[in-house]
Design an enzyme around this catalytic site. Structure first.
Site, mmCIF file in Angstrom:
data_model
loop_
_atom_site.group_PDB
_atom_site.id
_atom_site.type_symbol
_atom_site.label_atom_id
_atom_site.label_comp_id
_atom_site.label_asym_id
_atom_site.label_seq_id
_atom_site.Cartn_x
_atom_site.Cartn_y
_atom_site.Cartn_z
ATOM 1 N N ARG A 262 0.846 -1.196 0.000
ATOM 2 C CA ARG A 262 0.000 0.000 0.000
ATOM 3 C C ARG A 262 0.873 1.234 0.000
ATOM 4 O O ARG A 262 1.762 1.373 0.832
ATOM 5 C CB ARG A 262 -0.859 0.036 1.275
ATOM 6 N N THR B 4 -1.363 7.394 -0.342
ATOM 7 C CA THR B 4 -2.683 7.271 -0.993
ATOM 8 C C THR B 4 -3.452 6.043 -0.510
ATOM 9 O O THR B 4 -4.651 5.935 -0.746
ATOM 10 C CB THR B 4 -2.517 7.132 -2.518
ATOM 11 N N ASP C 181 0.394 -3.939 12.207
ATOM 12 C CA ASP C 181 0.870 -4.247 10.856
ATOM 13 C C ASP C 181 1.219 -5.745 10.775
ATOM 14 O O ASP C 181 2.199 -6.207 11.378
ATOM 15 C CB ASP C 181 2.102 -3.393 10.535
ATOM 16 N N ASP D 89 4.797 -6.688 9.357
ATOM 17 C CA ASP D 89 5.874 -6.384 10.302
ATOM 18 C C ASP D 89 5.863 -7.356 11.479
ATOM 19 O O ASP D 89 6.916 -7.793 11.950
ATOM 20 C CB ASP D 89 5.737 -4.945 10.817
HETATM 21 C C1 PRP Z 1 -1.179 -5.048 4.235
HETATM 22 C C2 PRP Z 1 -1.995 -6.328 4.282
HETATM 23 C C3 PRP Z 1 -2.826 -6.239 3.045
HETATM 24 C C4 PRP Z 1 -3.089 -4.753 2.940
HETATM 25 C C5 PRP Z 1 -4.460 -4.473 3.421
HETATM 26 O O1 PRP Z 1 -0.118 -5.163 3.370
HETATM 27 O O2 PRP Z 1 -1.210 -7.485 4.339
HETATM 28 O O3 PRP Z 1 -2.186 -6.724 1.889
HETATM 29 O O4 PRP Z 1 -2.131 -4.095 3.781
HETATM 30 O O5 PRP Z 1 -4.770 -3.147 3.229
HETATM 31 P P1 PRP Z 1 -5.871 -2.666 2.176
HETATM 32 O O6 PRP Z 1 -7.060 -3.561 2.367
HETATM 33 O O7 PRP Z 1 -6.136 -1.248 2.608
HETATM 34 O O8 PRP Z 1 -5.285 -2.743 0.818
HETATM 35 P P2 PRP Z 1 1.029 -4.025 3.281
HETATM 36 O O9 PRP Z 1 0.725 -3.058 2.218
HETATM 37 O O10 PRP Z 1 1.257 -3.465 4.658
HETATM 38 O O11 PRP Z 1 2.266 -4.826 2.782
HETATM 39 P P3 PRP Z 1 3.097 -5.998 3.504
HETATM 40 O O12 PRP Z 1 2.198 -7.211 3.582
HETATM 41 O O13 PRP Z 1 4.240 -6.202 2.576
HETATM 42 O O14 PRP Z 1 3.512 -5.533 4.869
HETATM 43 N N1 URA Z 2 -2.407 -3.676 6.887
HETATM 44 C C1 URA Z 2 -2.076 -4.192 8.095
HETATM 45 O O1 URA Z 2 -1.106 -4.951 8.202
HETATM 46 N N2 URA Z 2 -2.812 -3.836 9.151
HETATM 47 C C2 URA Z 2 -3.874 -3.020 9.055
HETATM 48 O O2 URA Z 2 -4.519 -2.753 10.086
HETATM 49 C C3 URA Z 2 -4.198 -2.502 7.794
HETATM 50 C C4 URA Z 2 -3.457 -2.848 6.715
#
Ligand code: PRP
Ligand code: URA
Length: 209
Positions: A104, A108, A200, A203
């Site tokens: 994400r 944005t 997160d 993380d």
């Molecule tokens: C997180 C999560 C989803 C997304 C959800 O990924 O694992 O893929 O955010 O958010 P959304 O419904 O608003 O799109 P992130 O972008 O943090 O990436 P990561 O898994 O690499 O940490």
């Molecule tokens: N991605 C995450 O990992 N946690 C949230 O709460 C939203 C998006």
């Protein structure tokens, strides 16, 4: 219109409570994500088709049912979806696994694609998209769009925690997709994080913060 199934099984609820706890360490967090994914997978795959098969036992012939045709394809959304793969493969070891890399944009909140590798025969398979978190729904919606572009028509979405905003987005963008989640939370905060959520997921799974 797609269906939304929230799991109320006590084992899943107990493990979700442990997962949310800010003091749960990385190893336990990873184990919990995998275990919850395995438990959910049992129900998510309830509709798989079977065919009759006679099996010779040491003392007779049993009229059995076995999975028909091509198996499932699991598609984790990188990174956090990777944490669910071990659990679901314990139940369906012959399944194929595709990968979609999305993150994400921190400003944005829109998903940015960086990787996509799906099995050639994905159109013939039942596809289960894996991501622990459904926040705005942007990442899951984009992942489902990629999968549809490759010809798949039977797609399910499996999340551990979903926000109402994300559920609405998937119902709107992909009304043919059924959603399965272990908990539906209250709302998103100003950074589009799920409240109360678990923080997160990526993380916490990989210890990057
Ligand atoms: C997180 C999560 C989803 C997304 C959800 O990924 O694992 O893929 O955010 O958010 P959304 O419904 O608003 O799109 P992130 O972008 O943090 O990436 P990561 O898994 O690499 O940490
Ligand atoms: N991605 C995450 O990992 N946690 C949230 O709460 C939203 C998006």
């Amino acid at each position: 219109m797609g269906q939304v199934l929230a799991f109320d099984h006590p084992l899943i609820q107990h493990k979700i409570a442990m997962l949310r706890d800010k003091d749960t360490n990385t190893k336990d967090f990873r184990d919990l994500v995998s275990e919850i994914a395995m438990l959910m997978c049992y129900e998510v795959t309830r509709g798989l088709k079977t065919v009759d098969k006679d099996v010779e036992t040491p003392v007779g012939v049993a009229h059995c049912k076995v999975l028909a045709g091509k198996d499932v394809c699991f598609v984790p959304v990188l990174r956090a979806g990777l944490g669910m793969v071990d659990g679901v493969l314990k139940l369906i070891p012959m399944a194929k696994v595709g990968h979609i890399g999305l993150y994400r944009d921190p400003k944005t909140f829109e998903p940015v694609e960086y990787y996509c590798k799906l099995p050639q025969d994905i159109a013939e398979r039942e596809v289960v998209v894996l991501d622990p978190m459904l926040a705005t729904g942007g990442s899951a919606s984009a992942a489902i769009t990629f999968i549809k572009q490759r010809g798949a028509t039977r797609i399910k979405l499996m999340n551990l925690i979903a926000a109402p905003e994300g559920i609405r987005r998937i119902l709107q963008d992909h009304p043919d997709v059924d959603m399965f989640c272990a908990a539906i939370d209250e709302k998103l905060n100003d950074h589009a994080y799920i409240i109360p959520g678990l923080g997160d997921a990526g993380d916490r799974l990989f210890g990057t913060k």
